[in-house]
Design an enzyme around this catalytic site. Structure first.
Site, PDB file in Angstrom:
ATOM      1  CG  ASP A 162      -2.028  -0.957   1.110  1.00 19.94           C
ATOM      2  OD1 ASP A 162      -2.874  -0.939  -0.014  1.00 19.94           O
ATOM      3  OD2 ASP A 162      -2.460  -1.701   2.095  1.00 19.94           O
ATOM      4  CB  SER A 163       3.732   2.390   2.159  1.00 18.89           C
ATOM      5  OG  SER A 163       3.051   2.335   3.306  1.00 18.89           O
TER       6      SER A 163
END
Length: 392
Positions: A162-163
């Site tokens: 996600d990051s």
């Protein structure tokens, strides 16, 4: 720049956070009935609150809006007309189902940049599937590279995929804004979790394609890169010593009082050290075990050898370098009424530095009056009617 942030949890909100850190006016839109679940995430708890939200929703104004309703869609289009960027991380087709796809938004504001983060991207045979970071890390091959040979590949205790996707989304947004200055038009920035995980894998694909090498996990080191490993010190602590460059390795040999090792045919250059990695690790490990961690770190630093401790968050929070660089910043958390330490703003800009102006808004709709009233000019009566109808 004004950014409208849609979606929930991590990838899209992380992109919004990064833009907000650099000064963008980020307006986070939450469903009135289903606020972002990130409000309840995080392992630490105080007075019933958790702190993931404190950091990822910082520097954002938070409003509620039902994008499934016709009135909500109309208000969103009005916001788009006053904005530069929209960030969303729904499953592909969701915005189109609400009549809010790129073509509809560009008709309202041709300069709008729409950043779309999804599991597999907006096109291709898997585009319609839901996607999470854990699956993206696995499917991209990234998870296969982690851990030890013959064991189940572990995850990092973070939502890494996600990051990464959030960071690539910001990169794409900034490139699209530069392009817009030339063309006058925005565009779609299409980011996939899987592709973000794939993009950081260095030479994994050409190693396989050109040489038939299927890279796998290598524990605490990288195969063929030596010395760069964890070593246990005499006071039972771990140190990372990374001296795989020829010049730095020669400094390490001098620091070990073994200068002859730098000219030993087994260790004389990068390729030789890779072949004899086990022998080298044994030599360094035996030497490191004679030192206390603090003394060894000081000794290696004075010798110009790259090394560092394996810190817990408690040690990170006390680290003088992070403190000096402003990388540990107080957030005023209105939910608890206290100051909460969080990460600083990266990168550091000399002329226009970012900053933490506020922590995450304590409740959904916290900034409704400021956005719907001050920005769009809705009267208090109109806002009350929209709230009663469940639109905001």
């Amino acid at each position: 720049m004004r950014v409208l942030e849609l979606g929930t949890l991590i990838a899209g909100p992380f992109a919004g956070r990064l833009l907000g850190d650099m000064g963008a006016d980020v307006i986070k839109i939450e469903d009135p009935k289903r606020p972002d679940p990130l409000r309840t995430w995080g392992q630490g708890e105080k007075d019933g609150h958790r702190f993931f939200w404190t950091v990822h929703a910082r520097n954002k104004r938070c409003v509620t809006l039902d994008l499934r309703s016709a009135d909500g869609q109309g208000l969103f289009r009005r916001l788009v007309a006053e904005s530069d960027v929209v960030v969303e991380n729904f499953r592909p087709g969701t915005l189109e189902g609400w009549g809010l796809g790129y073509d509809e938004l560009a008709a309202v504001n041709p300069r709008i940049v729409l950043a779309r983060v999804s599991g597999y991207g907006q096109t291709g045979p898997k585009a319609g599937r839901a996607g999470y970071a854990s699956v993206a890390e696995a499917e991209s091959g990234l998870r296969h590279l982690n851990g030890y040979p013959g064991q189940a590949p572990p995850r990092l205790a973070l939502s890494l995929g996600d990051s990464l996707a959030g960071m690539f989304a910001v990169q794409g947004i900034l490139a699209a804004l530069v392009s817009r200055e030339r063309t006058g038009r925005g565009q779609v920035v299409d980011v996939a979790l899987t592709e973000s995980c794939l993009a950081i894998q260095e030479s994994v694909i050409p190693d396989y394609d050109a040489a038939g090498v299927v890279r796998g996990p290598s524990g605490t080191r990288l195969e063929g890169i030596a010395p760069s490993n964890l070593y246990r010190t005499g006071d039972d602590m771990w140190i990372v010593i990374a001296a795989n460059q020829d010049t730095v390795f020669r400094r390490l040999c001098a620091a070990m009082d073994r200068p002859e090792l730098a000219d030993d045919m087994r260790f004389a250059d990068h390729l030789a050290r890779g072949v004899h990695q086990d022998e080298l690790d044994d030599l360094i490990g035996a030497w490191a075990s004679q030192w206390k961690l603090a003394d060894l770190l000081e000794h290696l630093a004075s010798a110009g050898v790259v090394a560092g401790p394996v810190n817990t968050v408690a040690e990170v929070a006390a680290d003088e370098q992070f403190r000096a660089r402003g990388m540990l910043v107080e957030h005023h958390d209105e939910r608890t009424g206290s100051e909460v330490l969080g990460p600083g703003v990266v990168p550091v800009l000399a002329g226009t530095p970012g900053g933490v102006r506020r922590a995450g808004a304590p409740v959904a709709g916290y900034d409704n009056a400021a956005v719907w009233g001050d920005l769009l000019g809705l009267t208090e009566q109109q806002q009350a009617e929209l709230k009663d109808a469940g639109t905001i």
